[in-house]
Scaffold this active site. Structure first.
Site, short mmCIF file in Angstrom:
data_model
loop_
_atom_site.label_atom_id
_atom_site.label_comp_id
_atom_site.label_asym_id
_atom_site.label_seq_id
_atom_site.Cartn_x
_atom_site.Cartn_y
_atom_site.Cartn_z
N GLU A 158 0.86 -1.19 0.00
CA GLU A 158 0.00 0.00 0.00
C GLU A 158 0.90 1.24 0.00
OE1 GLU A 158 -3.74 2.00 2.46
OE2 GLU A 158 -2.61 0.34 3.35
N ASP A 182 -8.11 -3.98 7.27
CA ASP A 182 -7.09 -2.94 7.45
C ASP A 182 -6.51 -3.04 8.86
OD1 ASP A 182 -5.46 -0.90 6.55
OD2 ASP A 182 -6.90 0.70 6.93
N ARG A 217 -21.38 17.24 -9.18
CA ARG A 217 -20.87 17.38 -10.54
C ARG A 217 -19.62 16.54 -10.80
NH1 ARG A 217 -22.47 22.60 -9.07
NH2 ARG A 217 -24.23 23.39 -10.29
N ASP A 268 -16.46 -1.34 9.98
CA ASP A 268 -16.44 -1.26 11.44
C ASP A 268 -17.41 -0.20 11.97
OD1 ASP A 268 -15.13 1.03 10.63
OD2 ASP A 268 -13.30 0.67 11.78
N GLY A 269 -18.11 0.50 11.08
CA GLY A 269 -19.02 1.55 11.49
C GLY A 269 -18.33 2.83 11.89
N GLY A 305 -5.45 2.71 10.18
CA GLY A 305 -5.86 1.33 10.15
C GLY A 305 -7.10 1.12 10.99
N HIS A 348 -9.95 0.51 0.23
CA HIS A 348 -10.84 1.00 1.31
C HIS A 348 -11.77 2.13 0.86
CE1 HIS A 348 -7.51 3.79 1.96
NE2 HIS A 348 -6.83 2.97 2.73
N HIS A 366 -0.33 7.56 6.21
CA HIS A 366 0.96 7.30 5.57
C HIS A 366 1.89 8.49 5.77
CE1 HIS A 366 -0.21 3.68 3.05
NE2 HIS A 366 -1.34 4.05 3.61
N HIS A 381 -5.85 6.27 -1.89
CA HIS A 381 -5.12 7.42 -1.38
C HIS A 381 -4.90 8.43 -2.50
CE1 HIS A 381 -4.25 6.08 2.74
NE2 HIS A 381 -4.27 4.85 2.21
#
Length: 388
Positions: free
Chosen positions: A133, A279, A231, A252-253, A314, A220, A145, A199
């Site tokens: 990643e 993740d 638009r 995970d909400g 994560g 993700h 990151h 990302h």
């Protein structure tokens, strides 16, 4: 090498990845599925293991696993770390995973690739391949990151990825169009590397162009990417609307609102699907409350993992918890939740001919669940790795 066991699993409702079977038995021979038969038709010479209720389903496949068991791939990129991560996730139903390296130095990246090669050679149970990643991402959408380590892809980077793909079943890399051009994506895809977009602030049209070049996954969904606007549908809109793209979802909400998940699942154009990822970080399978990534402390609190500034870093999530979460969403029944954890990720990385189903000739990666969806047992290659 010990003889691979042959046996039948019976006494549970069976989901084969496509359909349900009642009063059936799953036949396992030599680490693969030999078939599904009526319980009364199990061969007389085959041991029958009665599960006393519950559900049998294909083992879960997690394409984004940064750590587990107290370790991170970034901190110690070697085969023993990979073994620890795979073992830590097995009790949660995960039978195949991609240890994931978060953006790091060229030296750490090379070490992770070497570790993946060794894990493949040694046949580490649960190891499917690697997910790199980064580091070829957008600084504007960096998330957790380290921006100092994000950089454009060079010819040497491309060559290293192509070489690495030849040594393991799956190599997935998350890239952003801001740091990788379509020709590089095409070269990677032609070599069998699974290219995922993430990302990134890329717009809808750009995402489509990169799908044209060979990108097939989005990392993700909704997190660290351009969002759906009136638009400009953004990368999130492309992930949902472009039938060629699969997309990972952290269910995970916390990372994505449940109603947003329901909208995305209802709108997703196929044959590409939304699949579950954790993740997960080092915390899975432990009681640790913090750890470090690239020298920065990440805190575990209230079900989430965050940097000091509150940025999500994560997830504190395992696969069976993700399955439970999405199975309660509007329009997503248990069968679909199980597919999101097994069949769809297998399809996303070209492994659906051997993983993600319980059918003749498929790898015997299996999870046994209670009626409440708690994990009772796990088998990898026909060998029980969790449960009594």
């Amino acid at each position: 090498m010990a003889t691979m066991p042959s046996f039948a699993l019976a006494g549970a409702r069976l989901f084969d990845g496509d359909a349900w079977h009642d009063d059936a038995a799953l036949l396992i021979e030599g680490g693969t599925v030999a078939g599904i038969v009526a319980k009364a038709d199990v061969p007389d010479d085959m041991e029958v293991r009665d599960l006393d209720g519950g559900i049998l389903a294909p083992g879960f496949i997690d394409l984004q696993v940064n750590g587990g068991g107290g370790v991170m791939l970034n901190d110690r990129p070697d085969v023993e770390t990979i073994r620890t991560i795979c073992s830590a996730h097995a009790p949660f139903g995960t039978t195949a995973l991609l240890p994931t390296l978060i953006t790091d130095t060229p030296q750490i990246t090379a070490a992770a690739i070497q570790a993946g090669q060794e894990a493949a050679e040694q046949g580490v149970p649960g190891f499917l391949g690697l997910h790199l990643e980064g580091p070829h991402l957008s600084i504007a959408r960096k998330g957790a990151h380290d921006p100092k380590l994000i950089r454009p892809m060079t010819d040497a980077d491309q060559a290293a990825l192509i070489a690495a793909r030849g040594t393991m079943s799956v190599l997935l890399t998350t890239v952003a169009p801001e740091s990788v051009d379509p020709q590089q994506v095409a070269a990677l895809a032609d070599a069998g590397v699974v290219v995922s977009l993430g990302h990134s602030d890329a717009g809808y049209a750009t995402a489509g162009a990169y799908a044209d070049a060979g990108a097939g996954v989005v990392t993700h969904l909704f997190n660290a990417m351009s969002q759906i606007g009136n638009r400009e549908p953004g990368l999130a809109g492309a992930a949902i609307d472009d039938s060629r793209l699969f997309a990972g979802l952290i269910a995970d909400g916390i990372h994505v609102h449940p109603s947003t998940m329901e909208i995305a699942l209802g709108a997703k154009a196929g044959p590409g699907h939304i699949f579950l990822v954790t993740d997960a970080m080092a915390t899975i399978g432990t009681d640790m409350t913090s750890f470090t990534l690239n020298g920065r402390t990440i805190h575990r609190k209230d079900g989430s993992l965050r940097l000091e500034d509150g940025t999500l870093a994560g997830a504190d999530l395992d696969m069976i918890s993700a399955v439970k979460f999405v199975s309660r969403l509007r329009g997503c029944d248990l069968a679909e939740a199980l597919r999101m954890a097994s069949l769809y990720p297998a399809e996303a990385v070209g492994q659906a001919g051997r993983l993600g189903r319980l059918k003749e000739g498929y790898v015997a990666n299996i999870v046994a669940l209670s009626d409440a969806l708690d994990v009772k047992g796990v088998w990898i290659d026909g060998r029980r790795v969790f449960g009594g």
